[in-house]
Design a protein around this motif. Structure first.
Motif, PDB file in Angstrom:
ATOM      1  N   LEU A  97       1.863  79.045 -10.952  1.00  0.00           N
ATOM      2  CA  LEU A  97       2.654  79.734 -11.965  1.00  0.00           C
ATOM      3  C   LEU A  97       2.529  81.250 -11.820  1.00  0.00           C
ATOM      4  CD1 LEU A  97       4.316  79.736 -14.600  1.00  0.00           C
ATOM      5  CD2 LEU A  97       2.159  79.496 -15.855  1.00  0.00           C
ATOM      6  N   PHE A  98       1.302  81.731 -11.647  1.00  0.00           N
ATOM      7  CA  PHE A  98       1.080  83.167 -11.503  1.00  0.00           C
ATOM      8  C   PHE A  98       1.831  83.710 -10.300  1.00  0.00           C
ATOM      9  CE2 PHE A  98      -1.088  86.889  -9.902  1.00  0.00           C
ATOM     10  CZ  PHE A  98      -1.301  87.648 -11.047  1.00  0.00           C
ATOM     11  N   ARG A  99       1.750  83.008  -9.167  1.00  0.00           N
ATOM     12  CA  ARG A  99       2.412  83.464  -7.947  1.00  0.00           C
ATOM     13  C   ARG A  99       3.928  83.539  -8.121  1.00  0.00           C
ATOM     14  NH1 ARG A  99      -1.210  86.023  -4.720  1.00  0.00           N
ATOM     15  NH2 ARG A  99      -2.867  84.639  -3.945  1.00  0.00           N
ATOM     16  N   CYS A 100       4.491  82.595  -8.914  1.00  0.00           N
ATOM     17  CA  CYS A 100       5.947  82.555  -9.083  1.00  0.00           C
ATOM     18  C   CYS A 100       6.472  83.693  -9.947  1.00  0.00           C
ATOM     19  CB  CYS A 100       6.360  81.216  -9.688  1.00  0.00           C
ATOM     20  SG  CYS A 100       6.199  79.829  -8.563  1.00  0.00           S
ATOM     21  N   VAL A 101       5.740  84.061 -10.979  1.00  0.00           N
ATOM     22  CA  VAL A 101       6.251  85.067 -11.921  1.00  0.00           C
ATOM     23  C   VAL A 101       5.648  86.452 -11.693  1.00  0.00           C
ATOM     24  CG1 VAL A 101       6.741  83.334 -13.669  1.00  0.00           C
ATOM     25  CG2 VAL A 101       4.533  84.480 -13.678  1.00  0.00           C
ATOM     26  N   ASN A 102       4.639  86.549 -10.838  1.00  0.00           N
ATOM     27  CA  ASN A 102       4.012  87.850 -10.544  1.00  0.00           C
ATOM     28  C   ASN A 102       3.947  88.030  -9.024  1.00  0.00           C
ATOM     29  OD1 ASN A 102       2.929  88.707 -13.383  1.00  0.00           O
ATOM     30  ND2 ASN A 102       2.242  86.592 -13.113  1.00  0.00           N
ATOM     31  N   LYS A 103       5.096  88.015  -8.423  1.00  0.00           N
ATOM     32  CA  LYS A 103       5.180  88.050  -6.967  1.00  0.00           C
ATOM     33  C   LYS A 103       4.513  89.313  -6.408  1.00  0.00           C
ATOM     34  CE  LYS A 103       9.548  85.477  -6.870  1.00  0.00           C
ATOM     35  NZ  LYS A 103       8.876  84.228  -6.943  1.00  0.00           N
ATOM     36  N   GLY A 104       3.690  89.105  -5.376  1.00  0.00           N
ATOM     37  CA  GLY A 104       3.048  90.229  -4.694  1.00  0.00           C
ATOM     38  C   GLY A 104       1.744  90.674  -5.314  1.00  0.00           C
ATOM     39  N   LYS A 105       1.403  90.150  -6.490  1.00  0.00           N
ATOM     40  CA  LYS A 105       0.165  90.553  -7.156  1.00  0.00           C
ATOM     41  C   LYS A 105      -0.965  89.596  -6.803  1.00  0.00           C
ATOM     42  CE  LYS A 105       2.318  92.793 -11.160  1.00  0.00           C
ATOM     43  NZ  LYS A 105       2.371  92.832 -12.643  1.00  0.00           N
ATOM     44  N   PRO A 106      -2.191  90.094  -6.696  1.00  0.00           N
ATOM     45  CA  PRO A 106      -3.332  89.200  -6.410  1.00  0.00           C
ATOM     46  C   PRO A 106      -3.680  88.356  -7.634  1.00  0.00           C
ATOM     47  CG  PRO A 106      -4.101  91.434  -6.813  1.00  0.00           C
ATOM     48  CD  PRO A 106      -2.596  91.516  -6.792  1.00  0.00           C
ATOM     49  N   LEU A 107      -4.271  87.209  -7.386  1.00  0.00           N
ATOM     50  CA  LEU A 107      -4.682  86.350  -8.491  1.00  0.00           C
ATOM     51  C   LEU A 107      -5.761  87.033  -9.332  1.00  0.00           C
ATOM     52  CD1 LEU A 107      -4.948  82.890  -6.696  1.00  0.00           C
ATOM     53  CD2 LEU A 107      -3.308  83.509  -8.483  1.00  0.00           C
ATOM     54  N   TRP A 124       4.738  83.129 -19.202  1.00  0.00           N
ATOM     55  CA  TRP A 124       5.078  82.871 -17.797  1.00  0.00           C
ATOM     56  C   TRP A 124       5.872  81.573 -17.662  1.00  0.00           C
ATOM     57  CZ3 TRP A 124      -0.545  83.733 -15.575  1.00  0.00           C
ATOM     58  CH2 TRP A 124      -0.864  85.094 -15.680  1.00  0.00           C
ATOM     59  N   ILE A 125       5.415  80.526 -18.345  1.00  0.00           N
ATOM     60  CA  ILE A 125       6.125  79.251 -18.279  1.00  0.00           C
ATOM     61  C   ILE A 125       7.541  79.398 -18.834  1.00  0.00           C
ATOM     62  CG2 ILE A 125       6.181  76.868 -19.127  1.00  0.00           C
ATOM     63  CD1 ILE A 125       3.128  76.923 -19.194  1.00  0.00           C
ATOM     64  N   ALA A 126       7.679  80.112 -19.960  1.00  0.00           N
ATOM     65  CA  ALA A 126       8.995  80.306 -20.556  1.00  0.00           C
ATOM     66  C   ALA A 126       9.915  81.096 -19.633  1.00  0.00           C
ATOM     67  CB  ALA A 126       8.849  81.012 -21.906  1.00  0.00           C
ATOM     68  N   ARG A 127       9.367  82.033 -18.873  1.00  0.00           N
ATOM     69  CA  ARG A 127      10.193  82.794 -17.922  1.00  0.00           C
ATOM     70  C   ARG A 127      10.791  81.878 -16.859  1.00  0.00           C
ATOM     71  NH1 ARG A 127       6.738  87.842 -15.956  1.00  0.00           N
ATOM     72  NH2 ARG A 127       8.478  87.943 -14.469  1.00  0.00           N
ATOM     73  N   LEU A 128      10.053  80.853 -16.477  1.00  0.00           N
ATOM     74  CA  LEU A 128      10.617  79.871 -15.545  1.00  0.00           C
ATOM     75  C   LEU A 128      11.779  79.111 -16.186  1.00  0.00           C
ATOM     76  CD1 LEU A 128       7.449  78.244 -13.899  1.00  0.00           C
ATOM     77  CD2 LEU A 128       8.913  80.041 -12.976  1.00  0.00           C
ATOM     78  N   GLY A 129      11.787  79.037 -17.517  1.00  0.00           N
ATOM     79  CA  GLY A 129      12.847  78.342 -18.239  1.00  0.00           C
ATOM     80  C   GLY A 129      13.978  79.236 -18.689  1.00  0.00           C
ATOM     81  N   GLY A 130      13.972  80.509 -18.256  1.00  0.00           N
ATOM     82  CA  GLY A 130      15.065  81.422 -18.584  1.00  0.00           C
ATOM     83  C   GLY A 130      14.744  82.454 -19.641  1.00  0.00           C
ATOM     84  N   PHE A 131      13.519  82.464 -20.153  1.00  0.00           N
ATOM     85  CA  PHE A 131      13.121  83.454 -21.145  1.00  0.00           C
ATOM     86  C   PHE A 131      13.016  84.824 -20.480  1.00  0.00           C
ATOM     87  CE2 PHE A 131       9.669  85.458 -23.775  1.00  0.00           C
ATOM     88  CZ  PHE A 131      10.398  85.545 -24.957  1.00  0.00           C
ATOM     89  N   LEU A 132      13.615  85.853 -21.104  1.00  0.00           N
ATOM     90  CA  LEU A 132      13.669  87.182 -20.492  1.00  0.00           C
ATOM     91  C   LEU A 132      12.420  88.008 -20.761  1.00  0.00           C
ATOM     92  CD1 LEU A 132      17.399  88.090 -21.252  1.00  0.00           C
ATOM     93  CD2 LEU A 132      16.426  87.147 -19.143  1.00  0.00           C
TER      94      LEU A 132
END
Length: 484
Positions: A416-426, A439-447
């Motif tokens: 989940l972190f990798r998908c919504v925070n691309k390029g950032k380290p864990l 983060w989960i809501a952003r995958l569902g279209g939350f802005l």
């Protein structure tokens, strides 16, 4: 909890099921797992293959499997989750599941979809669910404390005329008393359970049972009942509860948030807004109704009660004024105690939101299983799945610092972190649930804009579904690399 994986929660929640056969217990856990990954999907899509689909259909068609037995392990887990709290609310409500187009489904009842004396009745086939949702005083849903699914039998005109003198045990409204008794029986220890109900539960029988088993209730009044003239609370020239409370001095005001509500066959649409309520409170004596059969045979007691009258003096234009007459057998002797009861009643909306998840989010009324008994088993399973998603939505608001590993595995939150925070380290530490829910809501279209507030349940569900797919893809890729 266990490791928090998608396929771990059902084992923990339903692992103590006793359906009479270990294979049925295992199948129940498997079905909960499958449905939680695709709750809006038809059974065949949620199960993923024909073998799993046939096994699910056999489970729902098994006459030896009782809906109460399916729910029981979840009820026990809900009772365990309630133990750390000093007070929890047991919110009761009834919802109608309409199967108008299911002409060939056997065992459904006939229901009226319109209420009111001057409203034309529209009848449909369907099932009725009466649920009792355990909720903390902060609003976190702990799970179902009781639930029954039944069919309604339409009464003849003669039977309706005799309703006032029919014993309550033979009435459909007895479900409110049954849920109160079942809730009181399953909660042990020092936790106080306060049952919260809407106007349909305003009846002497519920309050008498509550007084007898010492399990308090908070109910919105539906009847402008007479004040007991022999009560020490009675006032001269005041006959009824509303007049009694209107004559009392205002103790102060309380601001509440009213959620949005879409119009249905039973209720009008409502916009979300803030309301400032004037609050009054007082004690009164509750006498048994004169036509009560038990009262005729053996004297029933007058009950000492308290009322909290909360109303909106200046509602916005074109908006219906808020006016609540709340009655309880808990002491209300201060303004703070009165405001507490108003806040508790506001949480009654939690169960309306829960039913929305079950019906609008999971599309349970689209399911076709040939008989009402099969649909009852299906609805019971989906009720537990719906609670879990609803709980995850609200835990970010009520307990935002909870570690996300309470409901996500390590691989899940990292994917989940990798998908919504691309390029950032864990991050080195486990993220908190409030951040992860966004983060989960952003995958569902939350802005997730500055003024967007917290995401809704359905948006979170869409994100949850996508996260399950992404995690499955990660596991497949990992296995491919390992095998290669």
């Amino acid at each position: 909890m266990t490791d928090g994986t998608t396929k771990g929660w059902a084992t923990e929640e339903m692992g103590q099921a006793a359906l009479g056969d270990k294979r049925l217990n295992t199948r129940l856990i498997s079905i909960c797992d499958r449905f939680s990954e695709a709750p809006e999907s038809p059974i065949n899509q949620a199960c993923g293959n024909w073998a799993e689909t046939k096994a699910a259909y056999r489970f729902f068609g098994n006459k030896s499997v009782k809906a109460a037995d399916i729910l029981e392990p979840h009820r026990q887990m809900t009772a365990q989750r309630a133990k750390p709290y000093k007070t929890i609310l047991a919110i009761q409500d009834t919802s109608y599941f309409v199967y108008t187009s299911h002409h060939n489904t056997a065992g459904l009842g006939r229901m009226s979809l319109k209420k009111g004396k001057n409203v034309k009745k529209i009848y449909s086939n369907g099932l009725i669910m009466h649920a009792c949702l355990g909720v903390t005083t902060d609003g976190l849903p702990l799970g179902l404390l009781d639930q029954s699914v039944f069919v309604r039998k339409l009464l003849s005109a003669k039977r309706r005329r005799l309703a006032d003198v029919t014993p309550i045990e033979k009435k459909e409204s007895y479900r409110w008393l049954t849920a109160l008794s079942n809730t009181d029986a399953i909660i042990t220890g020092d936790t106080q359970v306060v049952t919260v109900c809407d106007r349909e539960a305003d009846m002497y029988g519920l309050f008498e049972l509550s007084d007898r088993i010492k399990s308090p209730v908070l109910v919105r009044a539906n009847v402008d009942r007479a004040i007991n003239k022999k009560s020490r609370y009675a006032e001269k020239d005041v006959d009824n509860l509303w007049a009694f409370m209107r004559n009392r001095l205002a103790a102060g005001t309380k601001t509440i948030e009213i959620p949005q509500r879409k119009a249905t066959a039973h209720v009008k649409a409502r916009n979300a807004r803030t309301a400032v309520l004037t609050v009054k409170f007082g004690a009164f004596g509750f006498s048994p109704p004169r036509n009560n059969i038990k009262h005729r045979k053996s004297h029933l007691p007058d009950l000492p009660m308290y009322a909290v009258y909360a109303y909106e003096s200046e509602p916005p234009k074109d908006e219906e004024s808020v006016e609540w007459m709340l009655i309880t057998n808990l002491p209300v002797t201060t303004f703070q105690e009165a405001c507490e009861k108003v806040a508790w009643y506001c949480l009654r909306w939690r169960i309306e939101m829960y039913f929305k998840v079950l019906k609008s989010g999971f599309n349970v009324e689209d399911c076709r299983l040939a008989t009402g008994d099969r649909l009852t088993r299906y609805l019971t399973v989906m009720s537990v799945v719906a609670w879990r998603l609803f709980m995850i939505t609200l835990i970010a608001r009520t307990a935002p610092e909870t570690p996300c590993t309470e409901f996500l595995s390590g691989p899940e939150w990292k994917v989940l972190f990798r998908c919504v925070n691309k390029g950032k380290p864990l991050p080195h530490s486990t993220p908190a649930v409030q951040e992860v829910v966004i983060w989960i809501a952003r995958l569902g279209g939350f802005l997730a804009r500055k003024h967007d507030g917290m995401p809704g349940t359905l948006t979170l569900w869409r994100g949850w579904k996508r996260l399950a797919d992404l995690t499955d893809g990660w596991r497949i890729a990992l296995n491919t690399v390992t095998c290669g």
